[in-house]
Write an enzyme that holds these catalytic residues in place. Structure first.
Site, PDB file in Angstrom:
ATOM      1  N   GLU A  44       0.889  -1.290  -0.111  1.00 17.00           N
ATOM      2  CA  GLU A  44       0.056   0.412   0.133  1.00 17.00           C
ATOM      3  C   GLU A  44       1.101   1.408   0.060  1.00 17.00           C
ATOM      4  O   GLU A  44       2.052   1.263   0.782  1.00 17.00           O
ATOM      5  CB  GLU A  44      -0.770  -0.062   1.103  1.00 17.00           C
ATOM      6  N   LYS A 126      -8.552   2.848  -1.435  1.00 20.12           N
ATOM      7  CA  LYS A 126      -8.691   1.910  -0.694  1.00 20.12           C
ATOM      8  C   LYS A 126     -10.504   2.087   0.103  1.00 20.12           C
ATOM      9  O   LYS A 126     -10.678   3.302  -0.215  1.00 20.12           O
ATOM     10  CB  LYS A 126      -8.236   2.159   0.408  1.00 20.12           C
ATOM     11  N   CYS A 162      -5.172  -2.972   2.280  1.00 14.99           N
ATOM     12  CA  CYS A 162      -5.063  -3.149   3.940  1.00 14.99           C
ATOM     13  C   CYS A 162      -6.571  -3.408   4.433  1.00 14.99           C
ATOM     14  O   CYS A 162      -7.356  -4.225   4.970  1.00 14.99           O
ATOM     15  CB  CYS A 162      -4.322  -1.866   4.236  1.00 14.99           C
ATOM     16  N   LYS A 195       0.010  -9.197  16.898  1.00 19.79           N
ATOM     17  CA  LYS A 195      -1.010  -8.802  15.570  1.00 19.79           C
ATOM     18  C   LYS A 195      -0.392  -9.600  14.673  1.00 19.79           C
ATOM     19  O   LYS A 195      -1.386 -10.004  14.286  1.00 19.79           O
ATOM     20  CB  LYS A 195      -0.283  -7.656  15.235  1.00 19.79           C
ATOM     21  N   LEU A 337      24.832   7.670  29.076  1.00 18.18           N
ATOM     22  CA  LEU A 337      25.338   6.308  29.932  1.00 18.18           C
ATOM     23  C   LEU A 337      25.007   6.180  31.463  1.00 18.18           C
ATOM     24  O   LEU A 337      25.439   7.255  31.433  1.00 18.18           O
ATOM     25  CB  LEU A 337      26.508   5.194  28.709  1.00 18.18           C
ATOM     26  N   SER A 338      24.337   5.874  31.497  1.00 19.70           N
ATOM     27  CA  SER A 338      24.299   5.985  32.209  1.00 19.70           C
ATOM     28  C   SER A 338      24.648   5.134  33.545  1.00 19.70           C
ATOM     29  O   SER A 338      25.775   5.212  34.925  1.00 19.70           O
ATOM     30  CB  SER A 338      22.774   6.639  33.351  1.00 19.70           C
ATOM     31  N   ASP A 342      18.009   1.045  31.131  1.00 20.77           N
ATOM     32  CA  ASP A 342      17.228   1.514  30.302  1.00 20.77           C
ATOM     33  C   ASP A 342      18.347   1.706  28.909  1.00 20.77           C
ATOM     34  O   ASP A 342      18.433   1.827  28.642  1.00 20.77           O
ATOM     35  CB  ASP A 342      16.669   3.235  30.677  1.00 20.77           C
TER      36      ASP A 342
END
Lengths: 597, 597
Positions: A44, A126, A162, A195, A337-338, A342
């Site tokens: 699409e 569509k 779609c 999904k 960068l700690s 995370d």
């Protein structure tokens, strides 16, 4: 029965890059021709990229897409590919467009076309326009009302786009009436956890309803917050899976089908059909080649193994990050960068996406940084081979505090903002895109500093709750030496185990721990998921087993953090609600979930 | 003919504050009763505020709105107001709602109800759902399909909601068939420059089509980026203006109408009618009081004079700023005052909105700040009586530069970010909301620093191009001593003339001028307006008389600044495209307007 070899080109276009996307169409059509395909289909809105949002309302853009379509048709023929039918998505407009309140300017169409012999053979668009979740298509498109059915080597091939697969009624509902042997569906369907299973079931169900095989070609690649995962599939008329492309990578899925030959009595021309949704769809029949091919030997079936859940999420983060960086013209990234989990995971994703040589980390210790933070960060740098630099911030903090007296949270935030100012300075000076390290548990509860740790250009883990950050870090460490295409070939675990094991802390005040401000993440994360993703109200959350006092507190935290979330950089969407376009709540909002009756 | 005294309550609800909004309904209904009104009407979505966006998809919210409606009906009766019919907006849901892909969860309705005698007499809902500009209603509502017609003192009063007036077909198109004597329209219609003229013409046209008088009650107040301007009007069946409320302030517009009495043969009950848009609308007749009132003496007509264009814009900025601050729980604001025109105007708007005592300015001179910057800023502080503080940033800049080498733009941005860090520190420490000073010319071209001058909570002039910033500053200086309700009674011009007269500069490098980087604003602003608001493409811009080289350059600047704009704080919308929800363009976007053929 008639044989047909189809190729689904699961490729990665870029929004707005009409020239580059046209090049992709030609290159992958050539590959399809070389594989002996009788037809190649692209996703699409292939020619424009997806989603184009309000670009659809810009007359010059729609006109450029229309011209590019005709140019690519001619170019295919000029380059010897004129005999191969090419089906592709693009943006078109309704020939006669009414200027009316409430109608999108210029009546744009989310269109699909068959290209053949240097010309555009047939156009459609569509019909069902999704306007939920991340989609705003009622805003920018008008409905298509046609089902093209093209006879190719004796097979009637219908095409749809779609959402026409997802909603009842419309072109897919008249495919059975049209007696098609194959329904080809062009998609730009973004990834979301689990999904792929839903999509496969949907394809199987619609194939059975349409009474024909169904080929589903999906886009792959990142576009802002969306990640298209590919996973193109072909199912038979009984819904059985016949072929499947891999996820998160460009691929040409070539498959030989044996489907019922077209009814020779069905003549070219247009016939209206009741679309079962209050509208009429015109079945538009064309004939390219009426007769089935002589029998030929078939290729082996290609059935890519779907990734497991964590691999899918990680693949989405890597592809989303790589494409955001690359498609926005950057080549390198900077990560603060700690020593915490995370920023360690973000660095690892970046190294996988771009190669360690394009990743620059900066460590900015303050008076509250623990010794292990710096040493753990240094260990990660050693394991991954990224570029690193240490910039102590104590002198900067002192310079601010000499002029402005700040206490408590204001003083904590100051440190985070000084760090962000250094990141952005280095970004401006060296051209790196800043990656932001925040996770979804932080975003949800507002546990971050505006213009501090939330600063940057892209936030790779913004849609992962903290417990998933840990799970994914462990998963990645367990895949050292794996041949998954989206992983850098680190020889050992890229993330130091100490970083995964340590108790989380922002290290903005002495001895600070996340658990001083937030409930344990094992308790918080399921509550956040129920409130944010499942949209449960207060009573329903308590009924689902969450602690009433905690429900009260967390709802309040989430509701009050809306402004911060709005200012957050985009990041790859992996759940139904990533705090992007998929959840739209006013900033000024006095609503508080009512107490139980 | 039959007489009727109607009251339009042009009031200022808050999104989500169901309790506070219910209080407003009761209080203003009492005022209407005291004025002898026979009917009082409130704006669209009065009980919930507007727009509620995805809150409509939250079951607990819709349920709370339904309950609040019944409670307010009972409360009106309990407080002796049960005999006065009250028409109000709220969110409801369709009784039977289908769970279907593409349909909003729970089938919410943008509803209106008549309350009388402690009960809900009749309910209806908006039929046409706007899904353009700032509106996303296909996302969160389903269509209503009813036109209530309530006989009150012998007059058939029909009710419709906002967009039903703007689009052809639907409830308004069957009002004539229904033979109504008065069409009452509930609105939450946001301000946009010159929109009041469009609205009045629309009301006049629809009144003529419906063959009856039309009463248009609009919301007033700020909600995130939207400013509802009030300007409620009543027109006769011939389209003539009968009554008009003032703009940008709460008001009860009371008017005596003499309209044709209802046809006694029209009986209560439901009748379907062709809505001329492919749907059917049910006319739902109720009778409250069948007979006209005995003749009574009428009140004088109330016709507020509309504001001139600049007064309107200024009124929108003041109201939008005041409500954003107040409804988000802040009482005071902080502005970084540079000595330039933008921050000077923002400070003035803030002083008008909140009173000078709630405005705190901070001046942050650097080594590049000119002497006049500081002295001009100090003169403004003296004229307005706002709180002021000077924080030199030289030491902070030095502390950063001791650790990180930055050049050119990176060094310029550093200063802007250090200033923002001070603003945010003071905001966190003292609880002031930071107001951002950027104008639309800067936002459009990206002439600002991410996390620098673009930081803050609300940006009062984000939708003003620079030339309008000057015009509005001059306008405000000329209104010293004016009795406009949204101006603080400064005795002299609040903005020093030198600030208006000086050449604009960011003062981030020696001798810097805006004109080093940008064309003169007199040339730039009309081009920006044509590109951004009128959506003209490259060729059309050149055809409109803009310099081709400049068109090329400015298009590129605008397209590349999308990310910065996304991170910008909200600000009051005064044009058709304020870079908020009204213009949605992908960040990752390789589209460049093509060169002319």
């Amino acid at each position: 029965m008639a044989q047909l070899r189809i190729a689904l080109a699961q490729v990665n276009p870029t929004v707005g890059d009409l020239g580059g996307n046209a090049d992709l169409i030609v290159a992958w059509s050539r590959r399809a021709a070389e594989a002996g395909a009788h037809l190649v289909a692209f996703p699409e809105m292939m020619l424009t990229g997806y989603p184009i949002e309000d670009l659809a309302l810009r007359a010059s853009f729609v006109q450029a897409s229309q011209r590019a379509l005709e140019q690519v048709a001619r170019r295919l023929a000029d380059e010897g590919l004129g005999d191969l039918p090419v089906v592709t998505g693009y943006v078109d407009r309704r020939a006669v467009s009414l200027v009316r309140t409430g109608q999108p300017a210029g009546s744009p169409l989310d269109a699909a076309a068959w290209l053949h012999g240097g010309e555009v053979l047939v156009r459609s668009a569509k019909h069902h326009l999704p306007n939920y979740g991340v989609f705003d298509e009622s805003r920018v498109f008008v409905r298509g009302d046609r089902l093209p059915v093209v006879r190719l080597h004796g097979v009637d091939v219908a095409t749809a786009v779609c959402e026409d697969l997802w909603q009842d009624g419309g072109p897919v509902s008249v495919t059975d009436t049209a007696g098609a042997g194959l329904l080809l569906v062009l998609n730009a369907s973004p990834y979301e956890r689990n999904k792929d299973d839903v999509r496969l079931e949907l394809c199987a169900r619609r194939a059975r309803e349409a009474g024909c095989a169904l080929a589903y070609v999906n886009m792959v690649g990142g576009q802002d917050e969306l990640v298209f995962d590919g996973d193109s599939v072909i199912v038979g008329a009984d819904g059985d899976l016949l072929a499947r492309a891999p996820q998160f990578t460009e691929h040409l899925l070539v498959a030989d089908l044996a489907v019922p030959a077209a009814d020779p009595a069905a003549r070219p021309g247009r016939v209206p059909a009741d679309a079962l949704d209050g509208t009429t769809i015109t079945i538009d029949r064309r004939v390219l080649s009426p007769d089935p091919l002589p029998a030929y030997p078939v290729r082996p079936q290609e059935l890519a193994e779907p990734l497991d859940d964590l691999a899918e999420v990680y693949g989405a983060l890597v592809l989303g990050t790589r494409d955001y960086v690359r498609k926005n013209g950057f080549r390198s990234v900077l990560v603060g960068l700690s020593g915490g989990i995370d920023s360690a995971l973000v660095t690892t994703i970046a190294a996988d996406a771009l190669g360690p040589d394009n990743v620059h980390v900066v460590m900015l210790p303050s008076r509250y940084s623990s010794e292990h933070s710096v040493s753990d960060a240094e260990e990660l740098v050693k394991r991954q081979g990224v570029h690193a630099r240490i910039v102590p911030i104590r002198g900067m903090v002192d310079a601010f505090e000499a002029e402005v007296e700040l206490h408590g949270l204001a003083a904590e935030n100051l440190q985070a903002r000084i760090r962000a100012t250094v990141w952005m300075g280095l970004s401006n000076e060296h051209g790196h895109l800043v990656l932001t390290g925040g996770n979804k548990s932080e975003l949800a509860t507002g546990y971050s500093t505006l213009y501090g740790d939330s600063a940057g250009g892209f936030a790779p883990i913004k849609d992962l709750v903290k417990t998933l950050v840990w799970d994914l870090s462990r998963w990645r460490n367990g895949r050292a030496g794996s041949d998954l295409p989206f992983l850098h070939p680190f020889t050992g675990p890229p993330i130091p185990e100490a970083i995964i094991a340590k108790e989380p802390s922002a290290e903005l005040s002495p001895g600070q721990r996340d658990s001083d401000s937030l409930p344990p993440y094992e308790v918080l994360d399921p509550l956040l998921t129920d409130y944010v993703e499942r949209d449960l109200g207060r009573d329903a959350l308590i009924a689902a087993g969450h602690d009433p006092a905690l429900v009260e507190r967390v709802i309040r935290l989430v509701d009050l953090a809306e402004y911060k979330r709005r200012q957050y950089p985009p990041g790859p969407k992996v759940t139904s609600k990533n705090f992007g376009r998929d959840r739209r709540v006013p900033i000024t909002n006095r609503w508080r979930e009512p107490a139980a009756d």
